[in-house]
Design an enzyme around this catalytic site. Structure first.
Site, PDB file in Angstrom:
ATOM      1  N   ILE A 143       2.632   3.197   2.488  1.00 22.83           N
ATOM      2  CA  ILE A 143       3.985   3.177   3.009  1.00 22.83           C
ATOM      3  C   ILE A 143       4.994   2.209   2.424  1.00 22.83           C
ATOM      4  O   ILE A 143       6.173   2.588   2.086  1.00 22.83           O
ATOM      5  CB  ILE A 143       3.957   2.880   4.630  1.00 22.83           C
ATOM      6  CG1 ILE A 143       2.981   3.721   5.209  1.00 22.83           C
ATOM      7  CG2 ILE A 143       5.303   2.893   5.017  1.00 22.83           C
ATOM      8  CD1 ILE A 143       2.670   3.717   6.745  1.00 22.83           C
ATOM      9  N   VAL A 187       1.107  -3.163   6.859  1.00 23.09           N
ATOM     10  CA  VAL A 187      -0.041  -3.719   6.377  1.00 23.09           C
ATOM     11  C   VAL A 187      -1.331  -2.773   6.917  1.00 23.09           C
ATOM     12  O   VAL A 187      -2.389  -3.286   7.174  1.00 23.09           O
ATOM     13  CB  VAL A 187      -0.316  -5.233   6.887  1.00 23.09           C
ATOM     14  CG1 VAL A 187       0.760  -6.142   6.166  1.00 23.09           C
ATOM     15  CG2 VAL A 187      -0.053  -5.193   8.308  1.00 23.09           C
ATOM     16  N   GLY A 188      -1.014  -1.488   7.008  1.00 22.81           N
ATOM     17  CA  GLY A 188      -1.990  -0.683   7.551  1.00 22.81           C
ATOM     18  C   GLY A 188      -1.678  -0.013   9.094  1.00 22.81           C
ATOM     19  O   GLY A 188      -0.884  -0.623   9.721  1.00 22.81           O
ATOM     20  N   ALA A 206      -2.827  13.519   6.669  1.00 21.71           N
ATOM     21  CA  ALA A 206      -2.291  14.596   7.594  1.00 21.71           C
ATOM     22  C   ALA A 206      -3.236  15.841   7.313  1.00 21.71           C
ATOM     23  O   ALA A 206      -3.931  16.717   8.188  1.00 21.71           O
ATOM     24  CB  ALA A 206      -0.944  14.884   7.523  1.00 21.71           C
ATOM     25  N   GLY A 212       0.900  -1.112  -0.034  1.00 23.14           N
ATOM     26  CA  GLY A 212      -0.192  -0.066   0.093  1.00 23.14           C
ATOM     27  C   GLY A 212       1.116   1.231   0.017  1.00 23.14           C
ATOM     28  O   GLY A 212       1.996   1.265  -0.395  1.00 23.14           O
ATOM     29  N   HIS A 268       2.429  27.907 -20.599  1.00 27.30           N
ATOM     30  CA  HIS A 268       2.991  26.981 -21.343  1.00 27.30           C
ATOM     31  C   HIS A 268       4.579  27.526 -21.268  1.00 27.30           C
ATOM     32  O   HIS A 268       4.799  28.655 -21.322  1.00 27.30           O
ATOM     33  CB  HIS A 268       2.726  27.293 -22.667  1.00 27.30           C
ATOM     34  CG  HIS A 268       3.451  26.383 -23.807  1.00 27.30           C
ATOM     35  ND1 HIS A 268       3.062  24.861 -23.813  1.00 27.30           N
ATOM     36  CD2 HIS A 268       4.435  26.882 -24.508  1.00 27.30           C
ATOM     37  CE1 HIS A 268       3.998  24.680 -24.776  1.00 27.30           C
ATOM     38  NE2 HIS A 268       4.640  25.579 -25.262  1.00 27.30           N
ATOM     39  N   ASP A 288      -6.322  10.698  12.630  1.00 29.13           N
ATOM     40  CA  ASP A 288      -6.207   9.194  12.531  1.00 29.13           C
ATOM     41  C   ASP A 288      -7.154   8.326  13.751  1.00 29.13           C
ATOM     42  O   ASP A 288      -7.719   7.480  13.348  1.00 29.13           O
ATOM     43  CB  ASP A 288      -4.935   8.610  12.602  1.00 29.13           C
ATOM     44  CG  ASP A 288      -4.007   9.128  11.414  1.00 29.13           C
ATOM     45  OD1 ASP A 288      -4.746   9.817  10.594  1.00 29.13           O
ATOM     46  OD2 ASP A 288      -2.762   8.411  11.435  1.00 29.13           O
TER      47      ASP A 288
HETATM   48  P1  NAD Z   1      -2.318   0.549   3.217  1.00 24.36           P
HETATM   49  O1  NAD Z   1      -4.007   0.539   3.949  1.00 24.36           O
HETATM   50  O2  NAD Z   1      -2.072   1.780   2.440  1.00 24.36           O
HETATM   51  O3  NAD Z   1      -1.564  -0.496   2.742  1.00 24.36           O
HETATM   52  C1  NAD Z   1      -1.780  -1.526   3.669  1.00 24.36           C
HETATM   53  C2  NAD Z   1      -1.544  -2.760   2.310  1.00 24.36           C
HETATM   54  O4  NAD Z   1      -1.434  -4.080   2.941  1.00 24.36           O
HETATM   55  C3  NAD Z   1      -2.727  -3.011   1.722  1.00 24.36           C
HETATM   56  O5  NAD Z   1      -2.526  -3.021   0.306  1.00 24.36           O
HETATM   57  C4  NAD Z   1      -3.472  -4.230   2.217  1.00 24.36           C
HETATM   58  O6  NAD Z   1      -4.146  -4.863   1.026  1.00 24.36           O
HETATM   59  C5  NAD Z   1      -2.051  -4.952   2.453  1.00 24.36           C
HETATM   60  N1  NAD Z   1      -2.356  -6.316   3.442  1.00 24.36           N
HETATM   61  C6  NAD Z   1      -2.936  -6.195   4.504  1.00 24.36           C
HETATM   62  N2  NAD Z   1      -3.003  -7.293   5.249  1.00 24.36           N
HETATM   63  C7  NAD Z   1      -1.626  -8.101   4.580  1.00 24.36           C
HETATM   64  C8  NAD Z   1      -1.087  -9.284   4.519  1.00 24.36           C
HETATM   65  N3  NAD Z   1      -1.307 -10.058   5.900  1.00 24.36           N
HETATM   66  N4  NAD Z   1      -0.033  -9.646   3.802  1.00 24.36           N
HETATM   67  C9  NAD Z   1       0.117  -8.705   2.802  1.00 24.36           C
HETATM   68  N5  NAD Z   1      -0.347  -7.572   2.529  1.00 24.36           N
HETATM   69  C10 NAD Z   1      -1.229  -7.252   3.408  1.00 24.36           C
HETATM   70  O7  NAD Z   1      -1.517   1.084   4.916  1.00 24.36           O
HETATM   71  P2  NAD Z   1      -0.136   1.504   4.909  1.00 24.36           P
HETATM   72  O8  NAD Z   1       0.711   1.626   3.578  1.00 24.36           O
HETATM   73  O9  NAD Z   1       0.575   0.674   6.240  1.00 24.36           O
HETATM   74  O10 NAD Z   1      -0.345   2.941   5.525  1.00 24.36           O
HETATM   75  C11 NAD Z   1      -0.985   3.273   6.613  1.00 24.36           C
HETATM   76  C12 NAD Z   1      -1.931   4.449   6.378  1.00 24.36           C
HETATM   77  O11 NAD Z   1      -0.980   5.558   6.563  1.00 24.36           O
HETATM   78  C13 NAD Z   1      -2.701   4.613   5.301  1.00 24.36           C
HETATM   79  O12 NAD Z   1      -4.073   4.543   5.858  1.00 24.36           O
HETATM   80  C14 NAD Z   1      -2.496   5.747   4.804  1.00 24.36           C
HETATM   81  O13 NAD Z   1      -3.868   6.553   4.678  1.00 24.36           O
HETATM   82  C15 NAD Z   1      -1.499   6.600   5.606  1.00 24.36           C
HETATM   83  N6  NAD Z   1      -0.313   7.028   4.666  1.00 24.36           N
HETATM   84  C16 NAD Z   1      -0.538   8.028   3.568  1.00 24.36           C
HETATM   85  C17 NAD Z   1       0.490   8.210   2.864  1.00 24.36           C
HETATM   86  C18 NAD Z   1       0.219   9.414   1.847  1.00 24.36           C
HETATM   87  O14 NAD Z   1      -0.586  10.121   1.865  1.00 24.36           O
HETATM   88  N7  NAD Z   1       0.990   9.463   0.893  1.00 24.36           N
HETATM   89  C19 NAD Z   1       1.815   7.770   3.051  1.00 24.36           C
HETATM   90  C20 NAD Z   1       1.715   6.915   4.014  1.00 24.36           C
HETATM   91  C21 NAD Z   1       0.892   6.516   4.793  1.00 24.36           C
END
Ligand code: NAD
Length: 467
Positions: free
Chosen positions: A186, A273-274, A322, A184, A446, A314
């Site tokens: 991060i 993973v979140g 943020a 995802g 442009h 959060d």
């Molecule tokens: P995310 O929800 O973006 O991604 C987590 C990923 O892990 C998902 O694709 C999910 O399908 C996968 N996953 C879940 N369980 C799993 C498992 N057991 N095995 C393999 N894959 C699995 O979460 P994140 O990347 O941890 O980020 C956390 C939060 O931080 C997010 O809610 C996001 O909003 C925020 N964040 C935002 C930004 C940004 O705005 N650019 C950057 C970093 C984080």
């Protein structure tokens, strides 16, 4: 125990909490902010800012590396190296500068900052455990802004070679290999940075696609980038067991689609993973707060189920961004000050700082939109944009979704180098209720990549100029 009385107590000094406190202070409301860590929360200390510093450094390094081979620009360089320890020192200095910047802003707004752990005893009383002893803060309004924490996987608890995003940001040497569990935000932002610095990357994602939150057309260029870096991407795959040793990790990964189980060894596993709301350690049990699906429940004004107890950021759930947290913080301070504001979801930009970057605002795209007569969907490719060619950034596109009848813009998306900067124009368009004509009729400078935005609207109006 000493007792301090205040109008507003803000528990947590991340983007939600510190913005709320600044605004409350600006409104002349007596405000106390409590935080046990450094000001700025996850975003400033171990999230948005440090990760963008690392991503920038990795990007400059990989671009310089590319220039050490024969290139069209005619630039010659010696083989570059990256000293990650120095990058991390630089990143830490930026964080420190911003920490004191936040402290300065709070001071300017007459906010009292207590450095310690705050534990609520009821909706209006908070014991703050400071190094110098305990103090009781009695408030008329309490704002909960305690944030979130990374989710860990069973058998893959953080520590040793199993890294959280915070741990990964503190590495001082580029690992030879890394498994990212969770493709995802991060995982791909940080994993991509390490891959560009030379780490052999394996990404294990449970869903069928990387970045499942975005549509496939947006994420395809990101997947191609990881392919080009030689990273291994395993989708529909889950870690079923893992072991951390002194010099690496050994994981068993099961792929649902093939039914196969693979053994993967690497120097580190980065588990992303979140995140989940931080509900422990601040007295939730002592309160009568409604918690829904793991988050403190709030209404549109930011109020919880308790009178004069508010929650922002959060701890109130997705999207954990943020800028959404800051907007909530500002709104709640205004509401405590007597305003009657409600949270407007029309424009919360979502950006992934991968290579290339991905941005979406408003209604997301679905393949079904192509057959839906109620909407017009058009994309303009950066390949047809002159500035993009001069920047060697011709991959990607800008896409607009608008209502067929009113031509009101409903959603905007883009993928491409540095398209995060287009999010401002996208958000403004949605916030102002722009139609396709408004965007098409706005003179865009442009040569800039933003012309692709104007051209996408012209395409949707069936009068493209440059395609
Ligand atoms: P995310 O929800 O973006 O991604 C987590 C990923 O892990 C998902 O694709 C999910 O399908 C996968 N996953 C879940 N369980 C799993 C498992 N057991 N095995 C393999 N894959 C699995 O979460 P994140 O990347 O941890 O980020 C956390 C939060 O931080 C997010 O809610 C996001 O909003 C925020 N964040 C935002 C930004 C940004 O705005 N650019 C950057 C970093 C984080």
């Amino acid at each position: 125990m000493d007792v301090v009385k205040t109008k507003v107590l803000v528990l947590g000094g991340g983007p939600a909490g510190y913005v709320c406190a600044i605004r409350a202070g600006q409104l002349g409301l007596e405000t106390v902010l409590v935080d046990s860590g450094k000001l700025g929360g996850t975003c400033l200390n171990v999230g948005c800012i440090p990760s963008k510093a690392l991503i920038h450094s990795a990007q400059v390094f990989s671009q310089t590396l590319a220039l050490s081979e024969q290139n069209k620009l005619g630039i010659e360089t010696q083989a570059p190296r990256i000293d990650l320890a120095q990058t991390v020192r630089w990143k830490n200095s930026l964080v420190a500068k911003l920490n004191s910047g936040v402290a300065g802003l709070l001071k300017k707004a007459n906010v009292s900052v207590l450095s310690g752990t705050g534990v609520l005893e009821d909706g209006k009383s908070c014991v703050v455990r400071q190094q110098s002893g305990e103090i009781m803060v009695k408030s008329e309004h309490t704002v909960i802004a305690t944030g979130s924490e990374p989710i860990s996987l069973p058998g893959l608890g953080f520590g040793n070679r199993i890294l959280s995003s915070s741990d990964a940001l503190a590495l001082t040497a580029v690992p030879n290999s890394m498994v990212v569990v969770g493709g995802g935000y991060i995982g791909l932002e940080l994993g991509g940075a390490f891959a560009r610095m030379g780490t052999r990357l394996t990404i294990v994602e449970a869903s069928e696609r990387l970045l499942p939150h975005y549509d496939e057309q947006l994420t395809d260029p990101v997947v191609k980038h990881f392919d080009a870096l030689g990273s291994t991407v395993m989708t529909d795959a889950k870690v079923i067991s893992g072991q951390s040793t002194d010099d690496g990790v050994a994981l068993k990964v099961h792929q649902e689609s093939t039914g196969e189980t693979a053994d993967i060894e690497a120097d580190y596993a980065l588990v992303t993973v979140g995140r989940k709301a931080l509900l422990d350690g601040w007295g939730l049990d002592a309160l009568e707060l409604d918690v829904e699906r793991g988050y403190v429940a709030i209404d549109e004004s930011g109020l919880t189920s308790m009178t004069d107890v508010w929650a922002i950021g959060d701890v109130t759930g997705e999207p954990m961004l943020a800028h959404r947290a800051m907007a909530q913080g500002e709104m709640v301070a205004d509401n405590i000050g007597g305003a009657k504001r409600i949270f407007d979801h029309v424009s919360i930009p979502e950006i992934c700082f991968t290579q290339p970057e991905v941005v979406q605002v408003g209604r997301p795209y679905s393949i079904a939109d192509e057959q839906d007569d109620a909407v017009i969907v058009r994309s303009f490719p950066f390949a047809a944009n002159g500035r993009s060619m001069t920047m060697q950034e011709s991959d990607g596109f800008v896409r607009v979704i608008a209502a067929s009848d009113t031509k009101l813009v409903l959603g905007l998306q883009a993928v491409g180098g540095e398209v995060s900067e287009l999010s401002a124009a996208f958000s403004l368009a949605l916030e102002m209720g722009a139609t396709l004509e408004d965007i098409a009729g706005t003179i865009h400078a442009h040569p800039t990549r933003s012309e692709a935005f104007q051209e996408s609207a012209l395409m949707a109006l069936q009068r493209p100029l440059h395609l």
